[in-house]
Write an enzyme that holds these catalytic residues in place. Structure first.
Site, PDB file in Angstrom:
ATOM      1  CB  CYS A 254     -12.892  14.386  12.852  1.00 34.45           C
ATOM      2  SG  CYS A 254     -14.098  14.460  11.534  1.00 34.45           S
TER       3      CYS A 254
ATOM      4  N   GLY B 155      -0.641   4.441   0.095  1.00 37.99           N
ATOM      5  CA  GLY B 155      -1.532   5.549   0.460  1.00 37.99           C
ATOM      6  C   GLY B 155      -0.855   6.359   1.554  1.00 37.99           C
ATOM      7  CB  SER B 156      -2.205   8.529   4.231  1.00 33.00           C
ATOM      8  OG  SER B 156      -3.093   9.200   3.387  1.00 33.00           O
ATOM      9  CB  ALA B 157      -0.751   4.054   6.355  1.00 28.07           C
TER      10      ALA B 157
ATOM     11  N   GLY C  19       0.822  -1.205   0.000  1.00 29.54           N
ATOM     12  CA  GLY C  19       0.000   0.000   0.000  1.00 29.54           C
ATOM     13  C   GLY C  19       0.855   1.252   0.000  1.00 29.54           C
TER      14      GLY C  19
ATOM     15  CB  CYS D  60     -12.993  10.942   7.373  1.00 32.38           C
ATOM     16  SG  CYS D  60     -13.167  12.569   8.140  1.00 32.38           S
TER      17      CYS D  60
END
Ligand code: UQ1
Length: 452
Positions: A385, A52-54, A50, A205
């Site tokens: 959030c 993505g962000s992580a 992956g 989210c």
């Protein structure tokens, strides 16, 4: 600031040492290559599934430890683009173009990383190997699993068709293809009922379904189409599968107060199951059946869940998420497997902000394990959030495990449940900037600031 380098407590690690583990992997890869000569087999010290962000934050934080050379770390992801997904709410509100929130994935990757631009087919944890879509196998000493979760558009009957129909006022901020349709539908609506949905179950989210509602309602208010008294051409309802506005009581109370003040109907425990022309059908809890409602504009948040290749693997827990320890981020069964981000079982709200705190913990504990040392760092569940409650204001919810607030700016005597302009600029301008400038490069620690 988070200190650089790694400092691990002395002691014996539970995981196998690098040399022992690598030699096992090499032997196994060699024998599998012999069995099937068409397979190319490569080994890496760390494989990250992956980007993505992580995946990107973790890969680059690992690289920045200085302990890896060319292609020691491999990253596997089939995507061509990397998206700043938290920005899609801003696109829905007409504040950003979706094109400026994405970058070609290969360009975000340090040249020292080996990039496999394809998907993972299977995990073979007993052999420290991963099978790629091409059939090739790659070996690892440590595996990081961070492929995110999938959006299940099929979970709502009629939704894919309604989203694809350019004449329908049905849209969603949860996809690149549909997020700019959201603002079009908001602009098109002159009168009638606008319905904003949120499903029951895990989504990324959890505040975003209402963020877009607050922005749209403010747009209509400014256009003279919506008034808080309810006496206006547009009526608004929030239909959520959940019993409350938000999972953290402190912020939920404030958001419900705002909802009432603004004359927005709250249809709690209403879980959208079907869209048919201008009718939305919701499932009610406890066998109370279904209810159908008319809408003129519908903003939909589909159900979400783990990718099949995770869910069907031995890495998953019963719910299909990568089964890791809530504090250490290490797999509960395999001591050289780690997970963070949306795909992980970490019992917190799935956000990019959460990853700013998960990644340094995972990286520290993984490096200690590779060095044959004990580790002591624990993730506390931090997540955030930033909720746009209108144009120009954001309520900055920040909390940790136990739905307990953990507010970055409390030392200034600020109550973050009160929507503020400064938080709006964090959300709209600073976070997207720092994300591409620093977070994906492994130098951003969220509330802790820049990493050394
Ligand atoms: C954060 O670091 C971050 O990453 C860029 C976000 O973007 C999605 C956030 O929403 C939040 C809240 C943080 C946390 C950082 C601070 C300074 C509160």
């Amino acid at each position: 600031m988070i200190r650089g380098g790694i400092k691990c407590a002395e002691g014996v690690a539970a995981a196998p040492s690098i040399s022992a583990s690598l030699s096992t992997t090499t032997k196994q890869s060699f024998s599998s290559t012999l069995r099937n000569p068409s397979l190319t087999s490569r080994d890496h010290k760390v494989v990250v599934v992956g980007a993505g962000s992580a995946g990107l934050a973790i890969s680059h934080q690992l690289l920045r430890s200085g302990q890896f050379t060319q292609h020691d770390i491999a990253v596997v992801d089939p995507a061509a683009w990397h998206h700043y997904q938290p920005g899609w709410t801003l696109v829905g509100g007409g504040l950003r173009n979706r094109e400026e929130l994405r970058q070609p994935l290969s360009g975000l990757m340090d040249s020292k990383l080996k990039f496999y631009n394809q998907g993972v087919a299977t995990f073979i944890p007993e052999e420290n190997q991963v099978t790629l879509d091409s059939g090739d196998r790659i070996g690892y000493n440590q595996l990081v699993v961070a492929p995110g979760i999938r959006i299940d558009y099929q979970s709502i009957q009629g939704l894919p068709e309604a989203l694809a129909d350019s004449d329908s006022l049905v849209s969603s901020i949860y996809g690149y293809d549909t997020c700019d349709k959201v603002f079009e539908t908001v602009r098109k609506l002159g009168k009638g009922t606008a319905c904003f949905t949120q499903p029951s179950g895990v989504i990324k989210c959890a505040g975003a379904p209402q963020k877009i509602m607050w922005l749209a309602s403010d747009y209509w208010r400014r256009a003279g189409l919506y008034s808080y008294s309810g006496d206006s051409p547009i009526k608004i309802s929030f239909a959520t599968g959940l019993p409350v506005m938000f999972g953290v009581p402190k912020y939920s109370a404030k958001l419900d107060e705002i909802r009432r003040e603004r004359g927005i109907e709250g249809d709690f425990q209403h879980d959208l199951v079907a869209v048919n022309s201008n009718t939305a059908t919701f499932a009610l809890p406890d066998g109370k059946g279904q209810v159908s409602k008319h809408f003129d504009l519908l903003h939909v948040v589909p159900k979400m869940g783990p990718h099949a290749f995770i869910k069907e693997s031995s890495l998953a827990n019963e719910a299909g998420f990568v089964d890791v320890d809530a504090g250490t981020t290490r797999h509960n069964k395999y001591t050289n497997i780690w997970s963070a981000g949306d795909a992980s079982s970490l019992p917190t709200s799935k956000t990019a902000a959460a990853i700013t705190s998960e990644a340094p913990v995972l990286v520290h504990n993984l490096l200690c394990t590779m060095a044959g040392r004990k580790f002591d760092t624990q993730y506390d569940g931090y997540t955030s959030c930033p909720l746009t409650t209108e144009y120009g204001k954001v309520l900055l919810a920040e909390f940790k495990y136990g739905a307990e607030p953990k507010e970055t700016f409390s030392w200034l005597g600020i109550d973050q449940a009160k929507p503020r302009r400064a938080f709006y600029h964090l959300k709209k301008d600073f976070f997207p900037w720092v994300y591409f400038k620093s977070m994906v490069k492994g130098t951003w620690g969220g509330p802790k600031g820049w990493l050394k």
